[in-house]
Enzyme design. Structure first.
Site, mmCIF file in Angstrom:
data_model
loop_
_atom_site.group_PDB
_atom_site.id
_atom_site.type_symbol
_atom_site.label_atom_id
_atom_site.label_comp_id
_atom_site.label_asym_id
_atom_site.label_seq_id
_atom_site.Cartn_x
_atom_site.Cartn_y
_atom_site.Cartn_z
ATOM 1 N N ARG A 92 26.480 -43.103 28.929
ATOM 2 C CA ARG A 92 25.472 -42.274 28.278
ATOM 3 C C ARG A 92 25.299 -40.971 29.071
ATOM 4 N NH1 ARG A 92 22.869 -41.569 23.455
ATOM 5 N NH2 ARG A 92 20.612 -41.624 23.654
ATOM 6 N N THR A 368 27.527 -40.503 14.562
ATOM 7 C CA THR A 368 27.953 -41.214 15.761
ATOM 8 C C THR A 368 29.179 -41.941 15.273
ATOM 9 O OG1 THR A 368 25.736 -41.461 16.679
ATOM 10 C CG2 THR A 368 27.283 -43.158 17.287
ATOM 11 N N THR A 386 28.930 -40.886 20.841
ATOM 12 C CA THR A 386 28.285 -39.900 19.963
ATOM 13 C C THR A 386 28.109 -38.554 20.627
ATOM 14 O OG1 THR A 386 26.366 -39.614 18.499
ATOM 15 C CG2 THR A 386 25.909 -40.443 20.688
ATOM 16 N N ASP A 410 17.146 -37.408 22.485
ATOM 17 C CA ASP A 410 16.789 -38.823 22.474
ATOM 18 C C ASP A 410 15.750 -39.179 23.540
ATOM 19 O OD1 ASP A 410 18.355 -39.263 20.326
ATOM 20 O OD2 ASP A 410 19.886 -40.465 21.323
ATOM 21 N N SER A 439 19.019 -44.914 24.053
ATOM 22 C CA SER A 439 19.903 -44.905 22.886
ATOM 23 C C SER A 439 19.639 -46.114 22.002
ATOM 24 C CB SER A 439 21.355 -44.951 23.371
ATOM 25 O OG SER A 439 22.224 -45.104 22.275
ATOM 26 N N GLY A 460 24.275 -44.198 13.209
ATOM 27 C CA GLY A 460 23.100 -44.155 12.344
ATOM 28 C C GLY A 460 21.768 -44.061 13.053
ATOM 29 N N GLY A 461 21.749 -43.517 14.281
ATOM 30 C CA GLY A 461 20.479 -43.407 14.988
ATOM 31 C C GLY A 461 19.828 -44.774 15.105
HETATM 32 O O1 DON Z 1 22.012 -42.804 20.970
HETATM 33 C C1 DON Z 1 21.397 -42.791 19.925
HETATM 34 O O2 DON Z 1 20.658 -43.685 19.582
HETATM 35 C C2 DON Z 1 21.548 -41.612 19.000
HETATM 36 N N1 DON Z 1 21.839 -40.408 19.730
HETATM 37 C C3 DON Z 1 22.606 -41.918 18.043
HETATM 38 C C4 DON Z 1 22.692 -40.846 17.021
HETATM 39 C C5 DON Z 1 23.345 -41.343 15.827
HETATM 40 O O3 DON Z 1 23.732 -42.449 15.693
HETATM 41 C C6 DON Z 1 23.461 -40.389 14.782
HETATM 42 N N2 DON Z 1 24.241 -41.037 13.791
HETATM 43 N N3 DON Z 1 24.733 -41.476 12.980
#
Ligand code: DON
Length: 554
Positions: A92, A368, A386, A410, A439, A460-461
């Site tokens: 990370r 991501t 990501t 984040d 994350s 997907g965050g």
């Molecule tokens: O690490 C994380 O949780 C976010 N930065 C991920 C971002 C993300 O998955 C965007 N995506 N589809």
């Protein structure tokens, strides 16, 4: 697709087309070219880690929205060759040395001009160091062998497909501000690449060549580092040569949970993924969800309440364990969830505000990428990495050819300040120099009888956690084959805002969920869970076609 013939399935292959599975090894990623790179490494005698590293570098070329050198992520590894040892490589990004908890504030508010894209929101990249650590500790092949395919792809070019062409065109406006991004990813004269045209990326090839020749130091020290720092600082960023030289990936002990006879292995902080997935599964284990139908209101309701609770605890407790104390054994224990389970009413939606009025979370970007690899020895890798949002900060330091992340997003950017729209200000995830931002990435390996059974993960965050949760439940409880488990519509609840989002395929349940008291929104697609299931030694790909998807195996 059985037997010795190797095969690459692309988005054009019908879902479920390869029900026979691959006898030896398989790679499933968002991009068929990158999956194929991984498979070729397996066929050359590389193990799953070698193939994962090669796939990761290839995606940095062919899938620039999320594949990266300038971002970070997590690689979860199961080594059959080392007696079933598991390891999680945490690569990370970190906050630069000059960062402060309030660096994104203007007059007490998060200043979107600073906090969205651009130079200040770039974290110290981790991907190259992470891949290097993985390769040195767990790979079989020489470093150069796993970097070389990406060098060639960048140097010699690859054919742009419809997905990439459309995605880059979507960046037209932001390219007006970030000229180097626009220059690198368009033709001379500023026209976009059309499907079928070949794109070459000479500066990226140069950077990869430095990494090929000098290992991770080729990125973190020397000419690439100098160009990176010069480009970032010229735009007002704060990353220094020391930040890069000091960057370390961490090898972490994965979190483990038990679920109905399976063992679930996930990433610990700085990812919240493993802990939150395991906690939601622990809640669900108190119910016989397999008795319900997958899209029944009751099943979706129960999943929603489990998500809500697990996300509340995520916001409350989780942050980088190099900086804050987190009691992972407690949070992943069966006992911890018991009092929460008592709050679940099968006939009424819980109110998130009643669960914990103090903290609220915000929404996330949507790019991501996750890929899964299994080799013929049964070694397995789940890798999610990501740039944070699609194309990250949009910053390319001149001469380097690669995009930098906007991962500082984040962190909790406004200490102590929370609001109902989703801003969160809890302590564990405040900015500190050298700290990793929390994350949701959740690369996951599910074991059966101690051996890999399911390898999964997603972009997907925050929805990542719930996508992974549902893949596991679809396979374990609803007995779906992996392709059906991936295809099945998904839902998401993240405690705050108190909204249940469902994919269109679940829309028939909207009214009945609303009748239980849920606020329901039919959203776009959720996640991109490139997965592999292993049964009787065969590797079955679960190719997620929501973005593109490609499996390669033999
Ligand atoms: O690490 C994380 O949780 C976010 N930065 C991920 C971002 C993300 O998955 C965007 N995506 N589809």
């Amino acid at each position: 697709m059985a037997g010795l013939l190797c095969a690459v399935l692309t988005t054009r292959a019908a879902p479920g087309a390869d029900t026979a599975g691959f006898a030896n090894g398989a790679v499933v990623s968002v991009d068929p070219i990158a999956s194929n790179v991984g498979m070729e490494i397996l066929k050359k005698g590389g193990n799953a880690v070698d193939a994962a590293v090669a796939t990761g570098f290839a995606l940095a070329v062919t899938h620039p929205t999320a594949g990266n050198l300038g971002g970070g992520g997590f690689m979860l590894i199961y080594m059959a060759d080392k007696g079933g040892q598991v390891a999680g490589i945490d690569f990370r990004e970190k906050a630069p040395g000059k960062s402060t908890p309030t660096m994104f504030l203007t007059n007490g508010e998060v200043d979107q001009k600073k906090a969205d894209v651009g130079y200040l929101v770039i974290g110290v990249p981790g991907s190259v160091r992470g891949f290097y650590e993985a390769s040195k500790r767990y790979g079989k092949l020489d470093w150069k062998a796993v970097v070389e395919p990406a060098v060639k792809l960048a140097r010699d070019g690859f054919v742009v497909d419809e997905v990439l062409s459309r995605s880059l065109k979507g960046q037209e406006r932001v390219m007006e501000t970030f000229a180097e991004f626009g220059r690198v990813y368009r033709k001379a004269g500023g026209k976009f690449y059309e499907p079928g045209e070949t794109i070459k990326l000479p500066e990226l090839a140069w950077t990869l060549q430095q990494i090929y020749a000098n290992g991770a130091d080729g990125f973190y020290k020397g000419e690439v580092a100098k160009k990176l720092v010069a480009g970032v600082q010229a735009g007002g960023g704060i990353i220094t040569m020391n930040d890069l030289a000091d960057y370390q990936a961490r090898v972490r002990t994965p979190v483990r949970g038990a679920y109905r006879g399976y063992e679930v292995i996930g990433m610990p902080p700085s990812s919240s993924g493993g802990t939150t997935v395991i906690q939601a599964l622990n809640i669900l284990e108190g119910y016989d969800i397999g008795e319900m139908k997958r899209r029944d209101t009751k099943a979706i309701h129960l999943l929603t309440e489990s998500m809500r609770i697990a996300f509340y605890n995520r916001a409350k407790y989780l942050g980088d364990t190099d900086f804050v104390q987190v009691d992972l054994p407690k949070l992943t224990s069966k006992n911890f969830v018991k009092p929460f389970r008592d709050k679940i009413d099968m006939n009424h939606a819980m109110k998130s505000s009643a669960l914990g009025a103090d903290i609220v979370t915000r929404g996330e970007g949507s790019e991501t990428t996750h890929f899964s690899v299994v080799d013929s020895h049964g070694n397995a890798v789940a890798n999610t990495y990501t740039l944070e949002q699609g194309y990250g900060s949009r910053v390319i330091a001149p001469g380097t050819g690669f995009l930098l992340n906007n991962e500082m997003h984040d962190f909790n950017m406004n200490p102590g300040v929370t609001d109902t729209k989703g801003l969160i200000g809890t302590r564990p995830n405040l900015i500190e120099p050298g700290k990793r931002m929390l994350s949701a990435m959740s690369p996951t390996i599910v074991l059966k009888d101690g051996k890999p059974f399911l390898v999964t993960g997603s972009p997907g965050g925050r929805t990542i956690i719930n996508t992974v949760l549902q893949i596991i439940v679809n396979v374990v409880d609803f007995k779906m084959d992996v392709q059906s488990a991936v295809d099945e519509p998904r839902s998401h609840h993240q405690w705050m805002p108190d909204t249940l989002t469902i994919e269109r395929g679940m829309a028939d349940s909207q009214a009945s969920l609303e009748a239980l008291g849920h606020t329901v929104r039919v959203g776009g697609t959720q996640g991109d869970a490139q997965s592999i299931l292993i049964k009787d030694g065969k590797k079955y790909p679960g190719v997620d076609h929501r973005t593109r998807g490609g499996a390669a195996g033999y």
